[in-house]
Write a protein that holds these residues in place. Structure first.
Motif, PDB file in Angstrom:
ATOM      1  N   GLU A 235      -4.031  -6.879   3.339  1.00  0.00           N
ATOM      2  CA  GLU A 235      -2.623  -6.615   3.619  1.00  0.00           C
ATOM      3  C   GLU A 235      -1.721  -7.535   2.811  1.00  0.00           C
ATOM      4  O   GLU A 235      -0.689  -7.111   2.277  1.00  0.00           O
ATOM      5  CB  GLU A 235      -2.358  -6.787   5.118  1.00  0.00           C
ATOM      6  CG  GLU A 235      -0.934  -6.494   5.539  1.00  0.00           C
ATOM      7  CD  GLU A 235      -0.560  -5.031   5.393  1.00  0.00           C
ATOM      8  OE1 GLU A 235       0.637  -4.739   5.211  1.00  0.00           O
ATOM      9  OE2 GLU A 235      -1.468  -4.169   5.463  1.00  0.00           O
ATOM     10  N   SER A 236      -2.112  -8.803   2.697  1.00  0.00           N
ATOM     11  CA  SER A 236      -1.300  -9.763   1.955  1.00  0.00           C
ATOM     12  C   SER A 236      -1.244  -9.404   0.475  1.00  0.00           C
ATOM     13  O   SER A 236      -0.164  -9.427  -0.141  1.00  0.00           O
ATOM     14  CB  SER A 236      -1.856 -11.176   2.140  1.00  0.00           C
ATOM     15  OG  SER A 236      -1.840 -11.557   3.500  1.00  0.00           O
ATOM     16  N   ASN A 239       0.918  -6.289  -0.012  1.00  0.00           N
ATOM     17  CA  ASN A 239       2.345  -6.603   0.076  1.00  0.00           C
ATOM     18  C   ASN A 239       2.830  -7.312  -1.180  1.00  0.00           C
ATOM     19  O   ASN A 239       3.944  -7.051  -1.663  1.00  0.00           O
ATOM     20  CB  ASN A 239       2.609  -7.482   1.305  1.00  0.00           C
ATOM     21  CG  ASN A 239       2.483  -6.710   2.601  1.00  0.00           C
ATOM     22  OD1 ASN A 239       2.555  -5.487   2.628  1.00  0.00           O
ATOM     23  ND2 ASN A 239       2.279  -7.422   3.690  1.00  0.00           N
ATOM     24  N   ARG A 242       3.180  -4.756  -3.982  1.00  0.00           N
ATOM     25  CA  ARG A 242       4.220  -3.746  -3.780  1.00  0.00           C
ATOM     26  C   ARG A 242       5.632  -4.323  -3.732  1.00  0.00           C
ATOM     27  O   ARG A 242       6.581  -3.693  -4.220  1.00  0.00           O
ATOM     28  CB  ARG A 242       3.953  -2.981  -2.488  1.00  0.00           C
ATOM     29  CG  ARG A 242       2.735  -2.074  -2.530  1.00  0.00           C
ATOM     30  CD  ARG A 242       2.539  -1.388  -1.189  1.00  0.00           C
ATOM     31  NE  ARG A 242       1.392  -0.484  -1.206  1.00  0.00           N
ATOM     32  CZ  ARG A 242       0.954   0.182  -0.141  1.00  0.00           C
ATOM     33  NH1 ARG A 242       1.572   0.038   1.033  1.00  0.00           N
ATOM     34  NH2 ARG A 242      -0.098   0.976  -0.236  1.00  0.00           N
ATOM     35  N   HIS A 243       5.783  -5.502  -3.116  1.00  0.00           N
ATOM     36  CA  HIS A 243       7.127  -5.966  -2.786  1.00  0.00           C
ATOM     37  C   HIS A 243       7.516  -7.302  -3.393  1.00  0.00           C
ATOM     38  O   HIS A 243       8.709  -7.592  -3.487  1.00  0.00           O
ATOM     39  CB  HIS A 243       7.269  -6.079  -1.260  1.00  0.00           C
ATOM     40  CG  HIS A 243       6.830  -4.858  -0.511  1.00  0.00           C
ATOM     41  ND1 HIS A 243       7.434  -3.627  -0.672  1.00  0.00           N
ATOM     42  CD2 HIS A 243       5.837  -4.665   0.397  1.00  0.00           C
ATOM     43  CE1 HIS A 243       6.843  -2.730   0.111  1.00  0.00           C
ATOM     44  NE2 HIS A 243       5.866  -3.335   0.767  1.00  0.00           N
TER      45      HIS A 243
END
Length: 317
Positions: A235-236, A239, A242-243
């Motif tokens: 997840e890290s 993220n 993507r962001h």
């Protein structure tokens, strides 16, 4: 003694003391009221109010602490319980609040465990269907395209080759999605190998460079804890890609004083004022399931830093 009676008796004691002083003291009030008498009466009133305020402040101080605890309590970030202090109803109220927090955290942990277990089962099912159904279908399409292309005329053959490449790219993408949904390498080769594969997969994504560091001879964490570590790292990194707008991310899994520590830090734009989304909340819920601590913040020099501390004897071991 209930809170009502404590406040009532405090006020009664102050008023009785003031009445006794008026009745037995040398102070009298004339008609009309003299200036000196007014000053004495007002001074007595102020003294009564100050005494009453001090007594109430001392008596209700545990209520203020309980109020702050109610405002700041977050079930995803467990903290110390309010100290049981005070007398009568106040102590009972704090004790009841602490018991309620224990019950809510236990119920939330159980419901989160069921939800995450169902989520993992669904991921495995979808990954299996993608591999067995869609993957095999696309493989059959590739074989058929190759057979047709081998017998086609040169102009059509070139177009069929292009379709083959597109289909092969789609098949690779489906396999990549299936691996992300069901990290088979985690069960087959272990956590370190799974994280290395994840880092290799993320390297080059949007120009992202993943630097990794893993201690040797890391202690075993158990199946549940290893899955949590992998999902938090996944997840890290997702993220970040993507962001964050980062170019470099550092991934490390090291031995700590009381367990194992996972760190993911990047050189991107950082968290800023953005609110935590479903992904971060999911990471916190997973960490709580194994008794781990998850911290998110800004690293020195900018960027985001994620740290997961896993105890050797957590809930998931």
């Amino acid at each position: 003694m209930t809170l009502f009676w404590r406040i009532f008796l405090l006020n009664a004691a102050v008023l009785i003391s003031a009445t006794v002083l008026v009745l037995l003291g040398p102070v009298t009030v004339s008609t009309p009221v003299l200036l000196t008498e007014s000053v004495i009466v007002l001074a007595g009133l102020v003294a009564v109010l100050v005494t009453n305020a001090v007594l109430l402040r001392v008596g209700l101080a545990p209520m203020d602490r309980l109020t702050r605890a109610m405002i700041t309590t977050d079930l995803l970030r467990p903290g110390p319980r309010p100290t049981v202090s005070g007398h009568g109803g106040i102590a009972d109220l704090i004790r009841t609040f602490n018991a309620m927090l224990d019950r809510l955290e236990a119920e939330r942990g159980e419901s989160a465990a069921r939800a995450l277990s169902a989520q993992e089962d669904e991921r495995r099912r979808i990954a299996q269907e993608l591999h067995d159904e869609v993957g095999q279908t696309l493989t059959a399409v590739l074989l058929e395209l190759k057979r047709v292309a081998d017998h086609a005329q040169p102009p059509v053959r070139d177009e069929l080759r292009q379709v083959q490449e597109i289909t092969r790219g789609s098949l690779d993408e489906i396999r990549r999605i299936a691996r992300r949904l069901r990290p088979g390498v985690l069960a087959e080769l272990g956590l370190t190998s799974a994280l290395k594969a994840l880092a290799a997969e993320m390297s080059g994504h949007n120009g992202l460079t993943v630097r990794r560091r893993f201690d040797k001879d890391l202690p075993g964490l158990g199946e549940d804890a290893e899955l949590v570590v992998y999902r938090v790292a996944q997840e890290s990194l997702t993220n970040t890609a993507r962001h964050a707008g980062a170019t470099t991310v550092e991934l490390s899994l090291t031995r700590s004083e009381n367990g194992v520590e996972l760190r993911i830090s990047d050189d991107g734009r950082g968290l800023g004022d953005a609110r935590e989304g479903a992904g971060v909340r999911g990471m916190r819920e997973r960490a709580l399931l194994i008794g781990a601590e998850l911290d998110l913040g800004t690293r020195p020099g900018g960027g985001t830093a994620v740290r997961l501390r896993i105890p050797l004897h957590g809930k998931g071991n």
